[in-house]
Design a protein around this motif. Structure first.
Motif, PDB file in Angstrom:
ATOM      1  N   GLY A 266      32.863  37.100  40.117  1.00 25.65           N
ATOM      2  CA  GLY A 266      31.797  37.449  39.180  1.00 25.65           C
ATOM      3  C   GLY A 266      30.593  36.533  39.247  1.00 25.65           C
ATOM      4  O   GLY A 266      29.717  36.586  38.392  1.00 25.65           O
ATOM      5  N   LYS A 267      30.517  35.706  40.258  1.00 29.27           N
ATOM      6  CA  LYS A 267      29.412  34.755  40.409  1.00 29.27           C
ATOM      7  C   LYS A 267      28.608  35.071  41.672  1.00 29.27           C
ATOM      8  O   LYS A 267      29.119  35.656  42.615  1.00 29.27           O
ATOM      9  N   ASP A 268      27.358  34.666  41.669  1.00 31.42           N
ATOM     10  CA  ASP A 268      26.485  34.821  42.842  1.00 31.42           C
ATOM     11  C   ASP A 268      26.432  36.261  43.358  1.00 31.42           C
ATOM     12  O   ASP A 268      26.448  36.506  44.566  1.00 31.42           O
ATOM     13  N   GLY A 269      26.401  37.211  42.453  1.00 31.50           N
ATOM     14  CA  GLY A 269      26.304  38.618  42.847  1.00 31.50           C
ATOM     15  C   GLY A 269      27.619  39.287  43.197  1.00 31.50           C
ATOM     16  O   GLY A 269      27.646  40.479  43.502  1.00 31.50           O
ATOM     17  N   ASN A 270      28.703  38.537  43.171  1.00 28.88           N
ATOM     18  CA  ASN A 270      30.019  39.127  43.453  1.00 28.88           C
ATOM     19  C   ASN A 270      30.545  39.843  42.214  1.00 28.88           C
ATOM     20  O   ASN A 270      30.330  39.383  41.100  1.00 28.88           O
ATOM     21  N   PRO A 271      31.267  40.948  42.396  1.00 30.10           N
ATOM     22  CA  PRO A 271      31.897  41.586  41.240  1.00 30.10           C
ATOM     23  C   PRO A 271      33.022  40.703  40.700  1.00 30.10           C
ATOM     24  O   PRO A 271      33.526  39.824  41.400  1.00 30.10           O
ATOM     25  N   ALA A 272      33.381  40.951  39.449  1.00 32.38           N
ATOM     26  CA  ALA A 272      34.468  40.213  38.803  1.00 32.38           C
ATOM     27  C   ALA A 272      35.688  41.119  38.736  1.00 32.38           C
ATOM     28  O   ALA A 272      35.683  42.128  38.032  1.00 32.38           O
ATOM     29  N   TYR A 273      36.720  40.779  39.503  1.00 27.27           N
ATOM     30  CA  TYR A 273      37.956  41.553  39.532  1.00 27.27           C
ATOM     31  C   TYR A 273      39.101  40.705  38.997  1.00 27.27           C
ATOM     32  O   TYR A 273      39.182  39.507  39.267  1.00 27.27           O
ATOM     33  N   ILE A 274      39.990  41.364  38.262  1.00 32.92           N
ATOM     34  CA  ILE A 274      41.240  40.729  37.842  1.00 32.92           C
ATOM     35  C   ILE A 274      42.388  41.653  38.250  1.00 32.92           C
ATOM     36  O   ILE A 274      42.193  42.851  38.435  1.00 32.92           O
ATOM     37  N   ALA A 275      43.556  41.073  38.380  1.00 34.04           N
ATOM     38  CA  ALA A 275      44.742  41.866  38.695  1.00 34.04           C
ATOM     39  C   ALA A 275      45.729  41.747  37.548  1.00 34.04           C
ATOM     40  O   ALA A 275      45.905  40.666  36.968  1.00 34.04           O
TER      41      ALA A 275
ATOM     42  N   ASP B 263      45.278  36.948  39.398  1.00 37.65           N
ATOM     43  CA  ASP B 263      46.271  37.761  38.714  1.00 37.65           C
ATOM     44  C   ASP B 263      46.464  37.183  37.319  1.00 37.65           C
ATOM     45  O   ASP B 263      46.895  36.043  37.166  1.00 37.65           O
ATOM     46  N   LEU B 264      46.135  37.970  36.310  1.00 37.44           N
ATOM     47  CA  LEU B 264      46.248  37.516  34.924  1.00 37.44           C
ATOM     48  C   LEU B 264      47.348  38.252  34.164  1.00 37.44           C
ATOM     49  O   LEU B 264      47.324  38.321  32.938  1.00 37.44           O
ATOM     50  N   THR B 265      48.324  38.770  34.871  1.00 41.10           N
ATOM     51  CA  THR B 265      49.395  39.533  34.238  1.00 41.10           C
ATOM     52  C   THR B 265      50.068  38.751  33.117  1.00 41.10           C
ATOM     53  O   THR B 265      50.167  39.238  31.989  1.00 41.10           O
ATOM     54  N   ASP B 266      50.534  37.556  33.398  1.00 38.07           N
ATOM     55  CA  ASP B 266      51.254  36.774  32.389  1.00 38.07           C
ATOM     56  C   ASP B 266      50.361  36.421  31.205  1.00 38.07           C
ATOM     57  O   ASP B 266      50.795  36.513  30.046  1.00 38.07           O
ATOM     58  N   ILE B 267      49.117  36.034  31.484  1.00 40.05           N
ATOM     59  CA  ILE B 267      48.190  35.646  30.422  1.00 40.05           C
ATOM     60  C   ILE B 267      47.913  36.830  29.504  1.00 40.05           C
ATOM     61  O   ILE B 267      47.983  36.715  28.274  1.00 40.05           O
ATOM     62  N   ILE B 268      47.580  37.976  30.079  1.00 46.51           N
ATOM     63  CA  ILE B 268      47.235  39.144  29.264  1.00 46.51           C
ATOM     64  C   ILE B 268      48.441  39.663  28.492  1.00 46.51           C
ATOM     65  O   ILE B 268      48.319  40.053  27.337  1.00 46.51           O
ATOM     66  N   LYS B 269      49.603  39.625  29.099  1.00 51.28           N
ATOM     67  CA  LYS B 269      50.786  40.141  28.414  1.00 51.28           C
ATOM     68  C   LYS B 269      51.369  39.182  27.383  1.00 51.28           C
ATOM     69  O   LYS B 269      51.962  39.618  26.402  1.00 51.28           O
ATOM     70  N   SER B 270      51.217  37.881  27.595  1.00 50.27           N
ATOM     71  CA  SER B 270      51.865  36.938  26.675  1.00 50.27           C
ATOM     72  C   SER B 270      50.911  36.215  25.726  1.00 50.27           C
ATOM     73  O   SER B 270      51.314  35.841  24.632  1.00 50.27           O
TER      74      SER B 270
END
Length: 115
Positions: A52-61, A88-95
């Protein structure tokens, strides 16, 4: 009576021609998937470039699915509540996340994680 018969025949012919024209416009097989954007297949290492920086898209898994959070006001510059896109933010988002996975339904799916 002949007048009505000719009119009826003309209507039937027009309907048949209209039906034939419609049938030609529809694809022979289901090509709806071809109109969708191609799905990315990224490793976790490749996902790291989408910060998500320097013109790059911001992706999460999450659960192996890659979401584009670039247009979310909550993910300004690829950052949200102390977490960074590109991983990968699976654990963070779920817990830890108060909203869990529910908000992900509003984010575009752009691909999946591969090994």
């Amino acid at each position: 009576m002949k007048k009505y018969r000719k009119t009826l025949i003309a209507i039937v012919v027009l309907l048949l021609l209209a039906g034939t024209g419609c049938a030609r416009q529809q694809p022979a097989d289901d090509t709806s998937a071809s109109t969708e954007s191609p799905q990315l297949e990224l490793t976790l290492e490749e996902l790291a470039a989408y910060n998500g920086k320097d013109g790059n898209p911001a992706y999460i898994a999450v659960d192996g699915v890659i979401y584009d959070v670039s247009d979310s006001s909550k993910w300004k510059d690829g950052e949200h509540n102390g977490y960074s896109a590109r991983q990968d933010l699976t654990d963070i988002i779920k817990s830890k996340s108060p909203h869990g996975v529910s908000v992900l339904s509003r984010m575009p799916v752009v691909g999946k994680i591969v090994e």
